[in-house]
Write a protein that holds these residues in place. Structure first.
Motif, PDB file in Angstrom:
ATOM      1  N   ASP A   1       0.821  -1.217   0.000  1.00  0.00           N
ATOM      2  CA  ASP A   1       0.000   0.000   0.000  1.00  0.00           C
ATOM      3  C   ASP A   1       0.848   1.257   0.000  1.00  0.00           C
ATOM      4  OD1 ASP A   1      -2.727  -1.006   0.227  1.00  0.00           O
ATOM      5  OD2 ASP A   1      -2.136  -1.765   2.198  1.00  0.00           O
TER       6      ASP A   1
ATOM      7  N   GLY B   1      -6.691   4.392   3.358  1.00  0.00           N
ATOM      8  CA  GLY B   1      -5.830   5.284   4.148  1.00  0.00           C
ATOM      9  C   GLY B   1      -5.283   4.632   5.404  1.00  0.00           C
TER      10      GLY B   1
ATOM     11  N   GLY C   1      -6.904  -1.764   9.773  1.00  0.00           N
ATOM     12  CA  GLY C   1      -7.641  -1.976  11.010  1.00  0.00           C
ATOM     13  C   GLY C   1      -9.045  -1.398  11.074  1.00  0.00           C
TER      14      GLY C   1
ATOM     15  N   ASP D   1     -10.366  -5.374  -0.366  1.00  0.00           N
ATOM     16  CA  ASP D   1      -9.294  -4.833   0.469  1.00  0.00           C
ATOM     17  C   ASP D   1      -9.868  -4.018   1.618  1.00  0.00           C
ATOM     18  OD1 ASP D   1      -6.952  -3.793   1.472  1.00  0.00           O
ATOM     19  OD2 ASP D   1      -6.516  -2.527  -0.260  1.00  0.00           O
TER      20      ASP D   1
ATOM     21  N   GLY E   1     -10.589  -4.592   6.185  1.00  0.00           N
ATOM     22  CA  GLY E   1     -11.520  -5.097   7.197  1.00  0.00           C
ATOM     23  C   GLY E   1     -11.763  -6.599   7.167  1.00  0.00           C
TER      24      GLY E   1
ATOM     25  N   GLY F   1      -4.444  -7.210   6.224  1.00  0.00           N
ATOM     26  CA  GLY F   1      -3.276  -6.607   6.871  1.00  0.00           C
ATOM     27  C   GLY F   1      -3.197  -7.032   8.320  1.00  0.00           C
ATOM     28  N   THR F   2      -4.014  -6.364   9.153  1.00  0.00           N
ATOM     29  CA  THR F   2      -4.022  -6.635  10.588  1.00  0.00           C
ATOM     30  C   THR F   2      -4.226  -8.120  10.882  1.00  0.00           C
ATOM     31  OG1 THR F   2      -5.262  -4.567  10.631  1.00  0.00           O
ATOM     32  CG2 THR F   2      -4.971  -5.690  12.723  1.00  0.00           C
TER      33      THR F   2
HETATM   34  C1  DX5 Z   1      -6.183   0.523   3.349  1.00  0.00           C
HETATM   35  C2  DX5 Z   1      -5.248  -0.389   2.600  1.00  0.00           C
HETATM   36  C3  DX5 Z   1      -5.397  -1.812   2.982  1.00  0.00           C
HETATM   37  C4  DX5 Z   1      -5.056  -2.101   4.409  1.00  0.00           C
HETATM   38  C5  DX5 Z   1      -5.917  -3.234   4.895  1.00  0.00           C
HETATM   39  O1  DX5 Z   1      -6.105   1.784   2.813  1.00  0.00           O
HETATM   40  O2  DX5 Z   1      -5.481  -0.308   1.213  1.00  0.00           O
HETATM   41  O3  DX5 Z   1      -4.662  -2.658   2.119  1.00  0.00           O
HETATM   42  O4  DX5 Z   1      -3.700  -2.434   4.596  1.00  0.00           O
HETATM   43  O5  DX5 Z   1      -5.746  -3.387   6.255  1.00  0.00           O
HETATM   44  P1  DX5 Z   1      -6.705  -4.276   7.149  1.00  0.00           P
HETATM   45  O6  DX5 Z   1      -6.670  -5.663   6.584  1.00  0.00           O
HETATM   46  O7  DX5 Z   1      -6.090  -4.171   8.485  1.00  0.00           O
HETATM   47  O8  DX5 Z   1      -8.076  -3.660   7.057  1.00  0.00           O
END
Ligand code: DX5
Ligand code: ZN
Length: 215
Positions: free
Chosen positions: A34, A141, A144, A174, A176, A196-197
């Motif tokens: 990202d 942006g 989490g 992408d 949540g 991500g998280t």
């Molecule tokens: C948000 C990013 C995502 C983010 C997802 O702007 O584009 O790729 O890293 O993070 P989680 O999986 O924690 O929602």
């Protein structure tokens, strides 16, 4: 079958190399990267030098998600730094088609993304140009955040259009995603699921294997 794309935004940057190696050892193919400019989105993440340095140690597909205004200005720099695919936001491009064809000319896979408030119909005219459509299921942006359920309606529309037009783009979601909702998301036919998280918070190998159980 869906594939997981871990987003390094949630990694511990002090141990980034190690953590990417750990992800690679699980057999993961896509690494989601990202990039944020502080203008298109409120935050700033990282850029070309970081991608160039992790490229040396990884042969995963670098899925570079550009959350930057007028990304066409930087596509050749991201190509040089080692991106395999570049995703640009419809909302950030004055010339979306030119930007996507520029990415293709550089030998990379071009993809398009839309924010939660953008109707998916607005990208119908580029569906035949893209490797993948990235549906944002949170406001871009930050990691989490909470998954926005109406994103799945966009996924359904994209599946229908793909069939109707005889195309083969992939559908990526992408934001949540976690171990409680990944099964429903995958059940809707999403091809690539960014997390991500849910991957980097805690034990990476264990998290990936739990998330993958339903894919
Ligand atoms: C948000 C990013 C995502 C983010 C997802 O702007 O584009 O790729 O890293 O993070 P989680 O999986 O924690 O929602
Ligand atoms: Zn992303």
């Amino acid at each position: 079958m869906g594939e997981l794309a871990p987003s390094i935004l949630a990694a511990d940057f002090n141990r980034l190399g190690e953590q990417i190696k750990e992800v690679g050892n699980t057999g993961t193919r896509y690494l989601h990267i990202d990039v944020m400019d502080g203008l298109f989105v409120p935050s700033i993440s990282f850029g070309m030098p970081l991608i160039e340095s992790i490229r040396k140690e990884s042969d995963m597909f670098f899925d570079v998600h550009l959350m930057i205004n007028e990304p066409v200005r930087y596509i050749s720099d991201f190509a040089k730094s080692g991106a395999d695919g570049i995703t640009v936001h419809k909302e950030a491009c004055a010339g979306l088609k030119e930007t996507l064809s520029g990415i293709k000319r550089l030998g990379l896979k071009p993809s398009v993304s839309i924010n939660p408030e953008t109707p998916v119909q607005e990208i119908e005219d580029v569906l035949d140009m893209v490797y993948m459509v990235l549906v944002m299921s949170v406001h871009p942006g930050f990691g989490g955040q909470k998954f926005i359920p109406s994103s799945l309606e966009k996924v359904c529309w994209l599946k229908e259009k793909r069939e109707e037009k005889g195309l083969s783009y992939k559908i990526e979601i992408d934001g949540g995603v976690n171990k409680n909702n990944i099964s429903e998301i995958a059940g809707n036919g999403v091809d690539i699921i960014v997390a991500g998280t849910a991957v980097f918070n805690g034990n990476i190998t264990e998290n990936i294997s739990i998330l993958r159980e339903v894919l």
